[in-house]
Design a protein around this motif. Structure first.
Motif, short mmCIF file in Angstrom:
data_model
loop_
_atom_site.label_atom_id
_atom_site.label_comp_id
_atom_site.label_asym_id
_atom_site.label_seq_id
_atom_site.Cartn_x
_atom_site.Cartn_y
_atom_site.Cartn_z
N ALA A 151 82.61 63.48 44.22
CA ALA A 151 81.89 63.01 43.01
C ALA A 151 81.24 61.59 42.92
O ALA A 151 80.23 61.50 42.39
N VAL A 152 81.76 60.82 43.79
CA VAL A 152 81.32 59.39 43.76
C VAL A 152 80.04 59.77 44.59
O VAL A 152 78.93 59.01 44.47
N ASN A 153 80.20 60.28 45.79
CA ASN A 153 78.96 60.29 46.76
C ASN A 153 78.02 61.20 45.91
O ASN A 153 76.61 60.74 46.09
N GLU A 154 78.02 62.16 44.99
CA GLU A 154 77.12 62.95 44.38
C GLU A 154 76.38 61.92 43.44
O GLU A 154 75.13 61.81 42.96
N LEU A 155 77.39 61.11 42.64
CA LEU A 155 76.79 60.16 41.72
C LEU A 155 75.64 59.00 42.40
O LEU A 155 74.66 58.92 41.88
N THR A 156 76.22 58.89 43.68
CA THR A 156 75.25 57.71 44.22
C THR A 156 74.06 58.54 44.72
O THR A 156 72.82 57.93 44.53
N ILE A 157 74.07 59.65 45.16
CA ILE A 157 72.91 60.51 45.45
C ILE A 157 71.86 60.58 44.28
O ILE A 157 70.66 60.45 44.41
N ASN A 158 72.37 60.96 43.27
CA ASN A 158 71.78 61.29 42.04
C ASN A 158 71.01 60.14 41.53
O ASN A 158 69.74 60.05 40.88
N SER A 159 71.69 59.03 41.66
CA SER A 159 71.02 57.71 41.33
C SER A 159 69.74 57.48 42.15
O SER A 159 68.73 57.09 41.68
N PHE A 160 69.79 57.48 43.50
CA PHE A 160 68.49 57.41 44.38
C PHE A 160 67.68 58.56 43.94
O PHE A 160 66.45 58.39 44.16
N LYS A 161 68.01 59.80 43.46
CA LYS A 161 66.89 60.82 43.20
C LYS A 161 66.36 60.37 41.94
O LYS A 161 65.21 60.76 41.78
N GLU A 162 67.05 59.86 40.98
CA GLU A 162 66.46 59.58 39.70
C GLU A 162 65.32 58.44 40.00
O GLU A 162 64.25 58.43 39.48
N PHE A 163 65.59 57.69 41.06
CA PHE A 163 64.83 56.41 41.45
C PHE A 163 63.38 57.13 41.95
O PHE A 163 62.38 56.76 41.77
N ILE A 164 63.46 58.19 43.06
CA ILE A 164 62.44 58.83 43.50
C ILE A 164 61.61 59.59 42.31
O ILE A 164 60.36 59.49 42.60
N ILE A 165 62.37 60.03 41.81
CA ILE A 165 61.78 61.15 40.72
C ILE A 165 60.80 60.38 39.76
O ILE A 165 59.55 60.55 39.50
N HIS A 166 61.35 59.27 39.31
CA HIS A 166 60.81 58.34 38.20
C HIS A 166 59.89 57.29 38.88
O HIS A 166 58.94 56.88 37.97
N ASN A 167 60.00 56.87 39.95
CA ASN A 167 59.30 55.82 40.54
C ASN A 167 58.45 55.88 41.66
O ASN A 167 57.45 55.23 41.73
N ILE A 168 58.93 56.87 42.53
CA ILE A 168 58.13 57.15 43.88
C ILE A 168 57.10 58.37 43.47
O ILE A 168 56.01 58.29 44.23
N ASN A 169 57.54 59.43 42.88
CA ASN A 169 56.65 60.52 42.72
C ASN A 169 55.39 60.22 42.10
O ASN A 169 54.42 60.84 42.38
N PRO A 170 55.24 59.25 41.28
CA PRO A 170 53.90 58.88 40.58
C PRO A 170 52.77 58.50 41.55
O PRO A 170 51.66 58.62 41.28
N TYR A 171 53.27 58.05 42.78
CA TYR A 171 52.31 57.67 43.90
C TYR A 171 51.70 59.01 44.47
O TYR A 171 50.60 58.89 45.37
N GLN A 172 52.10 60.13 44.41
CA GLN A 172 51.83 61.26 44.92
C GLN A 172 51.46 61.03 46.55
O GLN A 172 50.43 61.69 46.94
#
Length: 274
Positions: free
Chosen positions: A207-228
């Motif tokens: 559960a902790v590992n998943e929470l951490t991975i999801n935190s990074f996925k949220e970062f990528i989706i909202h911050n990195i994806n806009p660069y395309q």
């Protein structure tokens, strides 16, 4: 008399200084969150005593909160502390990270420490930047946001009771004390980020590992994806990127990216560029 160059990389929690192979640390300097008196005190009381009699002629300062409108202010404060310096440059920590991670090549450069930020770098300058918005409105992937997500999961029953008991015992905290620390005490972002030291010891729990991975996925989706630019690897500096490399790599892979260079601190790479 030997003339020295001083290079600094400053985040919200600490500043790394480099001079002639020597490494010095002070608390973080952020001209957006700190007033001039606080910054003067850090330079005078923490930095100068460690430098001794070194004659500093050139300063390159890369710092969190050094926005374009605050560059002159930061340069003036450094000039006050080092009146003999003839060259002073104050730039954002994001530009410092990009230079350290990408050199003169195109890339996606990120900061994942107490706070988080990212940019698309063309080898010379930042050409795109998704606004980080700070730990209340944004900062996905940061230590502060990871701490916030962890506490939310812990007290809303998404993590085990055993982990909650261990957490409260080890840190000697109760929920009312946590509420007080976050909402009534200064520098809540630093305190929330400090919880990552505890969190990192329990990433073996799914559960902790998943929470951490999801935190990074949220970062990528909202911050990195806009660069395309999925053709470019994601490179990052900062303690969160460094200590959670496996979770960052998994999150990147699940979102269709690769991970490039990861550095705990950009200071050594910035020194080598001199």
């Amino acid at each position: 008399m030997k003339h020295h160059s001083l290079i600094a990389d400053s985040g919200s929690t600490k500043t790394d200084w480099a001079i002639d192979g020597q490494r010095i640390k002070t608390q973080g300097i952020n001209p957006f969150h700190q007033d001039e008196a606080t910054i003067r005190s850090i330079l005078k009381d923490e930095l100068l005593p460690q430098l001794g009699t070194a004659y500093v002629e050139s300063i390159q300062f890369y710092g969190s909160g050094v926005r374009p409108e605050l560059q002159t202010k930061m340069q003036q404060l450094l000039q006050e502390a080092f009146p003999q310096a003839t060259h002073i440059e104050a730039q954002s920590d994001l530009l410092g990270a990009a230079r350290a991670l990408c050199g003169k090549k195109e890339g996606i450069a990120c900061i994942l420490g107490t706070g988080a930020n990212s940019c698309l770098f063309d080898g010379q300058q930042i050409v795109m930047n998704t606004p980080a918005l700070g730990y209340i409105l944004g900062d996905e992937g940061s230590g502060a946001t990871l701490g916030k997500r962890f506490l939310n999961a812990l007290y809303k029953g998404r993590l085990s009771q055993d982990l909650k008991t261990t957490f409260e015992s080890e840190l000697q905290l109760s929920m009312p004390q946590i509420i007080d620390r976050v909402y009534r005490q200064p520098q809540a972002n630093r305190w929330l980020a400090s919880l990552s030291e505890f969190i990192s010891k329990y990433t073996n729990e799914p559960a902790v590992n998943e929470l951490t991975i999801n935190s990074f996925k949220e970062f990528i989706i909202h911050n990195i994806n806009p660069y395309q630019r999925r053709d470019l690897p994601i490179s990052a500096v900062g303690s969160i990127a460094f200590y959670y490399q496996e979770q960052l790599k998994q999150a990147a892979q699940e979102e269709g990216y690769s991970v490039g260079l990861i550095l705990r601190s950009p200071i050594d790479a910035l020194v080598q560029m001199e």
